[in-house]
Design a protein around this motif. Structure first.
Motif, PDB file in Angstrom:
ATOM      1  N   UNK A 194      43.837   8.343  -1.851  1.00  0.00           N
ATOM      2  CA  UNK A 194      44.515   7.354  -1.010  1.00  0.00           C
ATOM      3  C   UNK A 194      43.965   7.406   0.411  1.00  0.00           C
ATOM      4  N   UNK A 195      43.797   8.619   0.933  1.00  0.00           N
ATOM      5  CA  UNK A 195      43.219   8.774   2.272  1.00  0.00           C
ATOM      6  C   UNK A 195      41.777   8.274   2.292  1.00  0.00           C
ATOM      7  N   UNK A 196      41.046   8.540   1.211  1.00  0.00           N
ATOM      8  CA  UNK A 196      39.657   8.081   1.124  1.00  0.00           C
ATOM      9  C   UNK A 196      39.578   6.566   1.187  1.00  0.00           C
ATOM     10  N   UNK A 197      40.538   5.883   0.541  1.00  0.00           N
ATOM     11  CA  UNK A 197      40.509   4.420   0.530  1.00  0.00           C
ATOM     12  C   UNK A 197      40.651   3.849   1.938  1.00  0.00           C
ATOM     13  N   UNK A 198      41.423   4.519   2.779  1.00  0.00           N
ATOM     14  CA  UNK A 198      41.594   4.049   4.163  1.00  0.00           C
ATOM     15  C   UNK A 198      40.298   4.177   4.941  1.00  0.00           C
ATOM     16  N   UNK A 199      39.590   5.290   4.758  1.00  0.00           N
ATOM     17  CA  UNK A 199      38.316   5.475   5.462  1.00  0.00           C
ATOM     18  C   UNK A 199      37.263   4.499   4.963  1.00  0.00           C
ATOM     19  N   UNK A 200      37.230   4.267   3.663  1.00  0.00           N
ATOM     20  CA  UNK A 200      36.249   3.336   3.115  1.00  0.00           C
ATOM     21  C   UNK A 200      36.580   1.897   3.499  1.00  0.00           C
ATOM     22  N   UNK A 201      37.873   1.594   3.670  1.00  0.00           N
ATOM     23  CA  UNK A 201      38.257   0.271   4.180  1.00  0.00           C
ATOM     24  C   UNK A 201      37.724   0.090   5.596  1.00  0.00           C
ATOM     25  N   UNK A 202      37.832   1.135   6.418  1.00  0.00           N
ATOM     26  CA  UNK A 202      37.302   1.084   7.791  1.00  0.00           C
ATOM     27  C   UNK A 202      35.790   0.904   7.773  1.00  0.00           C
ATOM     28  N   UNK A 219      35.765   1.432  -6.155  1.00  0.00           N
ATOM     29  CA  UNK A 219      36.003   2.506  -7.115  1.00  0.00           C
ATOM     30  C   UNK A 219      37.246   3.309  -6.731  1.00  0.00           C
ATOM     31  N   UNK A 220      37.409   3.556  -5.437  1.00  0.00           N
ATOM     32  CA  UNK A 220      38.561   4.327  -4.982  1.00  0.00           C
ATOM     33  C   UNK A 220      39.848   3.551  -5.212  1.00  0.00           C
ATOM     34  N   UNK A 221      39.823   2.251  -4.931  1.00  0.00           N
ATOM     35  CA  UNK A 221      41.001   1.415  -5.186  1.00  0.00           C
ATOM     36  C   UNK A 221      41.362   1.428  -6.670  1.00  0.00           C
ATOM     37  N   UNK A 222      40.367   1.329  -7.520  1.00  0.00           N
ATOM     38  CA  UNK A 222      40.617   1.379  -8.965  1.00  0.00           C
ATOM     39  C   UNK A 222      41.258   2.712  -9.354  1.00  0.00           C
ATOM     40  N   UNK A 223      40.754   3.792  -8.770  1.00  0.00           N
ATOM     41  CA  UNK A 223      41.233   5.125  -9.148  1.00  0.00           C
ATOM     42  C   UNK A 223      42.676   5.369  -8.746  1.00  0.00           C
ATOM     43  N   UNK A 224      43.196   4.607  -7.765  1.00  0.00           N
ATOM     44  CA  UNK A 224      44.603   4.770  -7.367  1.00  0.00           C
ATOM     45  C   UNK A 224      45.473   3.625  -7.886  1.00  0.00           C
ATOM     46  N   UNK A 226      45.015   0.310  -7.772  1.00  0.00           N
ATOM     47  CA  UNK A 226      45.042  -0.974  -7.078  1.00  0.00           C
ATOM     48  C   UNK A 226      43.934  -1.863  -7.661  1.00  0.00           C
ATOM     49  N   UNK A 227      44.184  -2.326  -8.882  1.00  0.00           N
ATOM     50  CA  UNK A 227      43.139  -2.985  -9.659  1.00  0.00           C
ATOM     51  C   UNK A 227      42.737  -4.338  -9.073  1.00  0.00           C
ATOM     52  N   UNK A 228      43.699  -5.111  -8.599  1.00  0.00           N
ATOM     53  CA  UNK A 228      43.378  -6.423  -8.052  1.00  0.00           C
ATOM     54  C   UNK A 228      42.528  -6.289  -6.801  1.00  0.00           C
ATOM     55  N   UNK A 229      42.935  -5.376  -5.906  1.00  0.00           N
ATOM     56  CA  UNK A 229      42.147  -5.166  -4.684  1.00  0.00           C
ATOM     57  C   UNK A 229      40.768  -4.606  -5.024  1.00  0.00           C
ATOM     58  N   UNK A 230      40.720  -3.737  -6.039  1.00  0.00           N
ATOM     59  CA  UNK A 230      39.435  -3.204  -6.467  1.00  0.00           C
ATOM     60  C   UNK A 230      38.524  -4.297  -6.985  1.00  0.00           C
ATOM     61  N   UNK A 231      39.079  -5.210  -7.769  1.00  0.00           N
ATOM     62  CA  UNK A 231      38.281  -6.325  -8.290  1.00  0.00           C
ATOM     63  C   UNK A 231      37.715  -7.169  -7.154  1.00  0.00           C
ATOM     64  N   UNK A 232      38.529  -7.413  -6.139  1.00  0.00           N
ATOM     65  CA  UNK A 232      38.055  -8.205  -4.989  1.00  0.00           C
ATOM     66  C   UNK A 232      36.883  -7.528  -4.301  1.00  0.00           C
ATOM     67  N   UNK A 233      36.937  -6.208  -4.175  1.00  0.00           N
ATOM     68  CA  UNK A 233      35.847  -5.493  -3.529  1.00  0.00           C
ATOM     69  C   UNK A 233      34.594  -5.441  -4.396  1.00  0.00           C
ATOM     70  N   UNK A 234      34.774  -5.265  -5.710  1.00  0.00           N
ATOM     71  CA  UNK A 234      33.604  -5.322  -6.590  1.00  0.00           C
ATOM     72  C   UNK A 234      32.951  -6.699  -6.543  1.00  0.00           C
ATOM     73  N   UNK A 387      43.955  13.603 -15.829  1.00  0.00           N
ATOM     74  CA  UNK A 387      43.263  12.554 -15.085  1.00  0.00           C
ATOM     75  C   UNK A 387      41.758  12.702 -15.047  1.00  0.00           C
ATOM     76  N   UNK A 388      41.214  13.637 -15.833  1.00  0.00           N
ATOM     77  CA  UNK A 388      39.764  13.824 -15.818  1.00  0.00           C
ATOM     78  C   UNK A 388      39.076  12.558 -16.324  1.00  0.00           C
ATOM     79  N   UNK A 389      38.041  12.138 -15.642  1.00  0.00           N
ATOM     80  CA  UNK A 389      37.312  10.937 -16.034  1.00  0.00           C
ATOM     81  C   UNK A 389      36.179  11.263 -16.989  1.00  0.00           C
ATOM     82  N   UNK A 390      35.640  10.216 -17.617  1.00  0.00           N
ATOM     83  CA  UNK A 390      34.513  10.411 -18.510  1.00  0.00           C
ATOM     84  C   UNK A 390      33.291  10.885 -17.706  1.00  0.00           C
ATOM     85  N   UNK A 391      32.573  11.874 -18.194  1.00  0.00           N
ATOM     86  CA  UNK A 391      31.344  12.281 -17.523  1.00  0.00           C
ATOM     87  C   UNK A 391      30.258  11.224 -17.718  1.00  0.00           C
TER      88      UNK A 391
END
Length: 395
Positions: A194-202, A219-224, A226-234, A387-391
């Protein structure tokens, strides 16, 4: 490793800074020699060859203005040559030109940043240290110096030390998109998404035309969640770089999470088309995730065709092999499932769920000793793996 401008600035202490050669994507940890503590940080100085710390204006000694104009022209020409050589993959010529630019104008931060990043990206850490040391001795403690320190430490996975250098850089200049981006990446490594998303937004606000920043932010938005916002950024990333392969299938994942399946299918298909056009190694993720979605939507034949295509195009992809094995097992095709799940296990031996599925394979085949062994391994690896992701194992 403790690497600091404090140490670099002290000439007598420079011999204590040591880096080992490390094996991106993944770097091995390294050990540093200990250095004597430095009681105070170097003073912020203004040098006639450097930027003014306050406003970034260059200070020019009037008596040497003509000489500086000549040196500046030489530096600009060499820097332009270096960029051209670098784009063409002529690394030796690029290095020579970048060094010539820095010799002509040793306090010009753009030239120093370019050659330092050149060395850092190339794993030439001792040369990078030398560049940073010379710049700090000339210019004192600057945002650029701390930024380069942060880049070096991040590259070597020294995240705590990199965090200190990033904060020092931002304290002197808060308008660096790259430092906000790097801070976001460090926070991701520390699982503070969540903190990372704020820095990447900046970072995205400061450098809106940078597709890489948009990708990390999405990617960070998706991971927390926030799928719609993530889609907009992608989508913003892909407008800037339409052939950004990972952004395309990650956009599809956002649409899948939103249950907008036609949009997800369209983007998965576009991602697969990009992979098939790709010369050299291909990514299996769009095949694996698309096949998984199709199976979930009740389209097993189409899912199997996509997944088989995936392991053919990218045999070294964990995702493609794992999803193919999982779908085959769900359809009762146990023997085939075992093959692909074993490939997946060999590609990522510490991923827990592959052992669970192999246990199910062996249970169906009445091989209970093997089933119990794999389930025990699953339980062992699954502790703390929430919450481990696929390698990602693609070449």
């Amino acid at each position: 490793m403790s690497f600091s401008l404090h140490v670099v600035f002290r000439h007598e202490a420079t011999h204590c800074v040591a880096f080992s050669v490390v094996a991106w994507l993944l770097l091995l940890p390294h050990r540093a020699l200990s250095c004597p503590p430095v009681s105070s940080r170097p003073t912020l100085t203004a040098n006639t060859q450097c930027e003014k710390p306050a406003n970034g204006l260059r200070l020019v000694n009037p008596s040497s203005a003509s000489l500086q104009n000549i040196e500046g022209q030489i530096a600009q020409e060499q820097f332009a040559r270096g960029l051209k050589f670098y784009s063409a993959g002529q690394m030796t010529a690029a290095e020579k030109a970048f060094k010539a630019a820095v010799r002509a104008e040793p306090g010009e931060p753009n030239y120093v940043k370019e050659i330092a990043r050149f060395y850092i990206d190339g794993g030439k850490y001792e040369q990078a240290i030398g560049v940073i040391r010379d710049y700090v001795k000339l210019c004192g403690a600057t945002a650029v110096g701390y930024a380069l320190e942060a880049e070096l430490l991040f590259k070597q996975r020294q995240y705590d030390a990199a965090l200190v250098a990033i904060h020092d850089s931002l304290a002197l200049s808060d308008h660096s998109a790259r430092m906000h981006e790097l801070l976001g990446l460090v926070l991701i490594m520390k699982r503070q998404k969540a903190a990372a998303s704020l820095e990447l937004a900046e970072a995205a606000e400061l450098d809106p035309d940078n597709p890489q920043i948009r990708y990390y932010y999405a990617r960070t938005l998706y991971s927390i969640g926030q799928y719609k916002q993530g889609a907009l950024q992608f989508e913003a990333c892909l407008r800037l770089q339409p052939n950004y392969r990972m952004a395309r299938w990650n956009l599809a994942l956002c649409y899948e999470a939103l249950r907008e399946y036609p949009n997800a299918s369209r983007n998965f298909q576009q991602a697969i088309a990009l992979e098939k056009e790709q010369k050299g190694p291909k990514q299996g993720e769009p095949f694996g995730f698309y096949g998984s979605m199709l199976f979930k939507l009740g389209k097993p034949k189409k899912a199997l065709a996509i997944l088989r295509d995936g392991v053919t195009e990218s045999p070294g992809s964990f995702v493609a092999n794992y999803e193919f094995g999982r779908v085959l097992l769900s359809l009762g095709r146990t023997h085939e499932a075992e093959h692909y799940l074993l490939v997946a296990r060999n590609l990522a031996p510490n991923y827990p769920r592959v052992y669970y599925l192999l246990g199910k394979v062996y249970e169906n085949e009445h091989r209970m000793k093997q089933a119990r062994a794999d389930w025990a391994r699953f339980e062992e690896l699954n502790k703390g793996a929430l919450g481990i992701g696929y390698p990602l194992t693609d070449p």
